[in-house]
Design a protein around this motif. Sequence first.
Motif, PDB file in Angstrom:
ATOM      1  N   VAL A   1      -5.501  41.236  97.249  1.00  0.00           N
ATOM      2  CA  VAL A   1      -5.545  42.814  96.958  1.00  0.00           C
ATOM      3  C   VAL A   1      -6.844  43.342  96.601  1.00  0.00           C
ATOM      4  CG1 VAL A   1      -4.518  44.522  95.424  1.00  0.00           C
ATOM      5  CG2 VAL A   1      -3.093  42.673  96.496  1.00  0.00           C
ATOM      6  N   VAL A   2      -7.481  44.118  97.106  1.00  0.00           N
ATOM      7  CA  VAL A   2      -8.831  44.774  96.866  1.00  0.00           C
ATOM      8  C   VAL A   2      -8.875  45.959  96.361  1.00  0.00           C
ATOM      9  CG1 VAL A   2     -11.239  44.881  97.641  1.00  0.00           C
ATOM     10  CG2 VAL A   2      -9.680  42.992  98.672  1.00  0.00           C
ATOM     11  N   ALA A   3      -9.524  46.229  95.146  1.00  0.00           N
ATOM     12  CA  ALA A   3      -9.823  47.489  94.654  1.00  0.00           C
ATOM     13  C   ALA A   3     -11.140  48.037  95.211  1.00  0.00           C
ATOM     14  CB  ALA A   3      -9.750  47.724  93.289  1.00  0.00           C
ATOM     15  N   THR A   4     -11.242  49.201  95.997  1.00  0.00           N
ATOM     16  CA  THR A   4     -12.662  49.575  96.412  1.00  0.00           C
ATOM     17  C   THR A   4     -13.373  50.536  95.593  1.00  0.00           C
ATOM     18  OG1 THR A   4     -11.719  51.317  97.922  1.00  0.00           O
ATOM     19  CG2 THR A   4     -11.813  48.958  98.802  1.00  0.00           C
ATOM     20  N   GLY A   5     -14.527  50.852  95.741  1.00  0.00           N
ATOM     21  CA  GLY A   5     -15.146  52.102  95.224  1.00  0.00           C
ATOM     22  C   GLY A   5     -14.916  53.201  95.743  1.00  0.00           C
ATOM     23  N   GLY A   6     -14.848  54.469  95.177  1.00  0.00           N
ATOM     24  CA  GLY A   6     -14.550  55.642  95.531  1.00  0.00           C
ATOM     25  C   GLY A   6     -15.221  56.251  96.905  1.00  0.00           C
ATOM     26  N   GLY A   7     -16.409  55.799  97.013  1.00  0.00           N
ATOM     27  CA  GLY A   7     -17.345  56.039  98.065  1.00  0.00           C
ATOM     28  C   GLY A   7     -17.234  55.321  99.405  1.00  0.00           C
ATOM     29  N   LEU A   8     -16.196  54.228  99.332  1.00  0.00           N
ATOM     30  CA  LEU A   8     -16.180  53.369 100.433  1.00  0.00           C
ATOM     31  C   LEU A   8     -15.851  53.893 101.780  1.00  0.00           C
ATOM     32  CD1 LEU A   8     -16.190  49.793 100.573  1.00  0.00           C
ATOM     33  CD2 LEU A   8     -13.863  50.583 101.614  1.00  0.00           C
ATOM     34  N   MET A   9     -14.843  55.021 101.718  1.00  0.00           N
ATOM     35  CA  MET A   9     -14.273  55.441 102.958  1.00  0.00           C
ATOM     36  C   MET A   9     -15.147  56.218 103.439  1.00  0.00           C
ATOM     37  SD  MET A   9     -11.434  53.909 103.741  1.00  0.00           S
ATOM     38  CE  MET A   9     -10.209  55.222 104.645  1.00  0.00           C
ATOM     39  N   ALA A  10     -16.239  56.874 102.669  1.00  0.00           N
ATOM     40  CA  ALA A  10     -17.105  58.079 103.267  1.00  0.00           C
ATOM     41  C   ALA A  10     -18.068  57.516 104.331  1.00  0.00           C
ATOM     42  CB  ALA A  10     -18.016  58.536 102.074  1.00  0.00           C
ATOM     43  N   PHE A  11     -18.004  56.186 104.314  1.00  0.00           N
ATOM     44  CA  PHE A  11     -18.983  55.426 105.487  1.00  0.00           C
ATOM     45  C   PHE A  11     -18.250  55.003 106.660  1.00  0.00           C
ATOM     46  CE2 PHE A  11     -20.953  55.875 101.618  1.00  0.00           C
ATOM     47  CZ  PHE A  11     -22.478  56.406 101.817  1.00  0.00           C
ATOM     48  N   GLU A  12     -18.548  55.458 107.906  1.00  0.00           N
ATOM     49  CA  GLU A  12     -17.878  54.959 108.988  1.00  0.00           C
ATOM     50  C   GLU A  12     -17.809  53.541 109.240  1.00  0.00           C
ATOM     51  OE1 GLU A  12     -19.006  56.337 112.896  1.00  0.00           O
ATOM     52  OE2 GLU A  12     -17.186  55.147 113.687  1.00  0.00           O
ATOM     53  N   ARG A  13     -19.001  52.684 109.016  1.00  0.00           N
ATOM     54  CA  ARG A  13     -19.114  51.473 109.176  1.00  0.00           C
ATOM     55  C   ARG A  13     -17.952  50.715 108.290  1.00  0.00           C
ATOM     56  NH1 ARG A  13     -24.647  49.644 105.786  1.00  0.00           N
ATOM     57  NH2 ARG A  13     -24.251  50.849 103.967  1.00  0.00           N
ATOM     58  N   ASN A  14     -17.801  51.374 106.943  1.00  0.00           N
ATOM     59  CA  ASN A  14     -16.744  50.849 106.325  1.00  0.00           C
ATOM     60  C   ASN A  14     -15.421  51.046 106.512  1.00  0.00           C
ATOM     61  OD1 ASN A  14     -18.652  49.659 104.372  1.00  0.00           O
ATOM     62  ND2 ASN A  14     -18.520  51.748 102.979  1.00  0.00           N
ATOM     63  N   ARG A  15     -15.134  52.024 107.250  1.00  0.00           N
ATOM     64  CA  ARG A  15     -13.880  52.309 107.977  1.00  0.00           C
ATOM     65  C   ARG A  15     -13.406  51.527 108.983  1.00  0.00           C
ATOM     66  NH1 ARG A  15     -15.751  57.806 107.132  1.00  0.00           N
ATOM     67  NH2 ARG A  15     -15.801  58.085 109.315  1.00  0.00           N
ATOM     68  N   ARG A  16     -14.580  51.346 109.714  1.00  0.00           N
ATOM     69  CA  ARG A  16     -14.294  50.353 111.132  1.00  0.00           C
ATOM     70  C   ARG A  16     -13.781  48.904 110.411  1.00  0.00           C
ATOM     71  NH1 ARG A  16     -19.204  49.947 113.740  1.00  0.00           N
ATOM     72  NH2 ARG A  16     -19.942  52.140 112.909  1.00  0.00           N
ATOM     73  N   LEU A  17     -14.528  48.587 109.511  1.00  0.00           N
ATOM     74  CA  LEU A  17     -14.409  47.095 108.950  1.00  0.00           C
ATOM     75  C   LEU A  17     -12.893  47.113 108.371  1.00  0.00           C
ATOM     76  CD1 LEU A  17     -16.006  44.611 108.678  1.00  0.00           C
ATOM     77  CD2 LEU A  17     -17.018  45.399 106.882  1.00  0.00           C
ATOM     78  N   LEU A  18     -12.701  48.135 107.659  1.00  0.00           N
ATOM     79  CA  LEU A  18     -11.251  48.231 107.286  1.00  0.00           C
ATOM     80  C   LEU A  18     -10.151  47.885 108.098  1.00  0.00           C
ATOM     81  CD1 LEU A  18     -10.837  50.560 104.412  1.00  0.00           C
ATOM     82  CD2 LEU A  18     -10.865  48.070 104.025  1.00  0.00           C
ATOM     83  N   ASP A  19     -10.286  48.614 109.374  1.00  0.00           N
ATOM     84  CA  ASP A  19      -9.349  48.511 110.338  1.00  0.00           C
ATOM     85  C   ASP A  19      -9.106  47.169 110.725  1.00  0.00           C
ATOM     86  OD1 ASP A  19      -8.812  51.380 110.589  1.00  0.00           O
ATOM     87  OD2 ASP A  19     -10.170  51.607 112.180  1.00  0.00           O
ATOM     88  N   ASP A  20      -9.988  46.206 110.821  1.00  0.00           N
ATOM     89  CA  ASP A  20      -9.870  44.825 110.993  1.00  0.00           C
ATOM     90  C   ASP A  20      -9.433  44.004 110.147  1.00  0.00           C
ATOM     91  OD1 ASP A  20     -10.893  45.334 113.698  1.00  0.00           O
ATOM     92  OD2 ASP A  20     -13.066  45.220 113.225  1.00  0.00           O
ATOM     93  N   LEU A  21      -9.874  44.301 108.710  1.00  0.00           N
ATOM     94  CA  LEU A  21      -9.658  43.543 107.391  1.00  0.00           C
ATOM     95  C   LEU A  21      -8.032  43.672 107.207  1.00  0.00           C
ATOM     96  CD1 LEU A  21     -12.883  44.218 105.596  1.00  0.00           C
ATOM     97  CD2 LEU A  21     -11.986  42.268 106.736  1.00  0.00           C
ATOM     98  N   GLY A  22      -7.509  44.728 107.136  1.00  0.00           N
ATOM     99  CA  GLY A  22      -6.095  44.867 106.643  1.00  0.00           C
ATOM    100  C   GLY A  22      -5.818  46.204 106.564  1.00  0.00           C
ATOM    101  N   THR A  23      -4.418  46.403 105.724  1.00  0.00           N
ATOM    102  CA  THR A  23      -4.023  47.444 105.503  1.00  0.00           C
ATOM    103  C   THR A  23      -4.648  48.437 104.157  1.00  0.00           C
ATOM    104  OG1 THR A  23      -1.936  46.722 106.252  1.00  0.00           O
ATOM    105  CG2 THR A  23      -1.851  48.661 104.531  1.00  0.00           C
TER     106      THR A  23
END
Length: 183
Positions: free
Chosen positions: A83-105
């Motif tokens: 279970v990962v708590a991310t920083g509030g700015g993480l989703m603002a970056f497309e590279r992170n959103r793309r990565l998240l799609d592969d990493l989990g829910t």
Amino acid sequence: MVLPASPDQRERIYLVGFMGCGKTRIGDLLADRLRRGFHDLDAAVQGKAGKTVRDVFEEDGEEAFRDLEHQCLAATAAWPGLVVATGGGLMAFERNRRLLDDLGTSVWLDVPFDVIVARMSEHGRRQRPLFDDEAEARRLYEKRRPTYAEADVRLRLTGEEPPEDAAARLAEVLRSEIPRERF
Ligand code: S3P
């Protein structure tokens, strides 16, 4: 007999949402409830940088922080079931959103801005360079909502419920609604 679905123990769960929405507290409680490991991305960034988030922002700049944040997010791929708590700015970056799609829910903890402001402690503000100016933080909150909305799950919170209740509700939602093809 149909057994209720339960979250795959290897599936990673990422809590996203604005600063102060409760990602760390609720994430920690959720991890306990699901008997998972808990990982805080801001803490990982601080460990990697050897200094506080504020010092990274002030001494190295936001871009350096975002690079570290992205690297720390990518590193979670090594640990199933977190279970990962991310920083509030993480989703603002497309590279992170793309990565998240592969990493989990991903789960958006959606808390009203006024509640966040009301309960943010002095210490909480000192830790968060992007909360120094409240009007600016409010603009950021509005600007980022569409990016949080890309999360797989949205958990609407009043921000006034005990974090234990929020974690229990989230565990229930994860048990019932999430397609289990990713982990
Ligand atoms: C940030 C949020 C902070 C931290 C950094 C930047 C942001 O994390 O990553 O100060 O851009 O919203 P929290 O959401 O845990 O406060």
